[in-house]
Design an enzyme around this catalytic site. Structure first.
Site, mmCIF file in Angstrom:
data_model
loop_
_atom_site.group_PDB
_atom_site.id
_atom_site.type_symbol
_atom_site.label_atom_id
_atom_site.label_comp_id
_atom_site.label_asym_id
_atom_site.label_seq_id
_atom_site.Cartn_x
_atom_site.Cartn_y
_atom_site.Cartn_z
ATOM 1 N N HIS A 45 13.779 -4.918 -18.860
ATOM 2 C CA HIS A 45 12.753 -4.138 -18.174
ATOM 3 C C HIS A 45 13.292 -2.874 -17.500
ATOM 4 C CE1 HIS A 45 14.574 -6.021 -14.726
ATOM 5 N NE2 HIS A 45 13.863 -5.229 -13.938
ATOM 6 N N HIS A 55 12.809 2.077 -14.659
ATOM 7 C CA HIS A 55 12.341 0.715 -14.388
ATOM 8 C C HIS A 55 10.937 0.570 -14.971
ATOM 9 C CE1 HIS A 55 11.133 -2.874 -12.189
ATOM 10 N NE2 HIS A 55 12.413 -3.050 -11.901
#
Length: 176
Positions: free
Chosen positions: A81, A96
């Site tokens: 992620h 992110h």
């Protein structure tokens, strides 16, 4: 004569520093297409209060996550992620993808790079299935964070506008 040589040397040193500074300054392109928003608007205190560092966020409409500059991949998170990058000038950035998406344990993310891999601006770093992530009730907003803000300052920050991944400037980094 000695004073003149010192003056010339001082000017040369100053010019070298000036030109070196310009080489170290860098444009950062958007890693995704979407709307650029201020970090303060990200619904997560870690990002909105800039606990990790300054930057912006993108509300993505595209799936390809692109390298915002030339550099190297420092770390691909095990859960896919997030990706940490280091630019050729030493700036460290975190992309992110989504909020709390660590909990998805990689679902919705396909990473195309490895730790230590050299990257060029515009290279595809990952594919981010924003529809699948949203369907799992996670926010897809993607913070782009400068991790070593003690060495760089952000200028020409673009927020409140639509940006195209790999094409549009989101901010410039200037060496402090």
């Amino acid at each position: 004569m000695c004073e003149t040589n010192k003056s010339k040397e001082g000017v040369i040193v100053l010019l070298r520093k000036l030109f070196k500074k310009q080489e170290m300054d860098m444009n950062v392109l958007s890693p995704l297409s979407g709307k650029a928003i201020p970090l303060e608007e990200v619904p997560d205190e870690v990002f909105s209060q800039k606990m990790m560092g300054d930057g912006i966020a993108i509300e993505p409409i595209s799936k390809d996550v692109l390298a915002p500059f030339n550099g190297v991949v420092v770390n691909v998170f095990k859960t896919k992620h997030a990706i940490n990058l280091r630019a050729d000038n030493g700036a460290e950035m975190l992309i992110h993808m989504g909020l709390e998406t660590v909990e998805l344990d990689g679902k919705g993310f396909e990473v195309h790079v490895n730790d230590g891999q050299k990257i060029k601006q515009g290279d595809v770093l990952a594919t981010y299935d924003i529809e699948a992530v949203a369907k799992e009730n996670y926010k897809t907003v993607t913070p782009v964070i400068l991790l070593n803000g003690e060495k760089f300052s952000l200028t020409q920050v673009k927020t409140g506008v639509e940006v195209s991944g790999g094409k549009d400037l989101i901010f410039q980094l200037e060496i402090i």
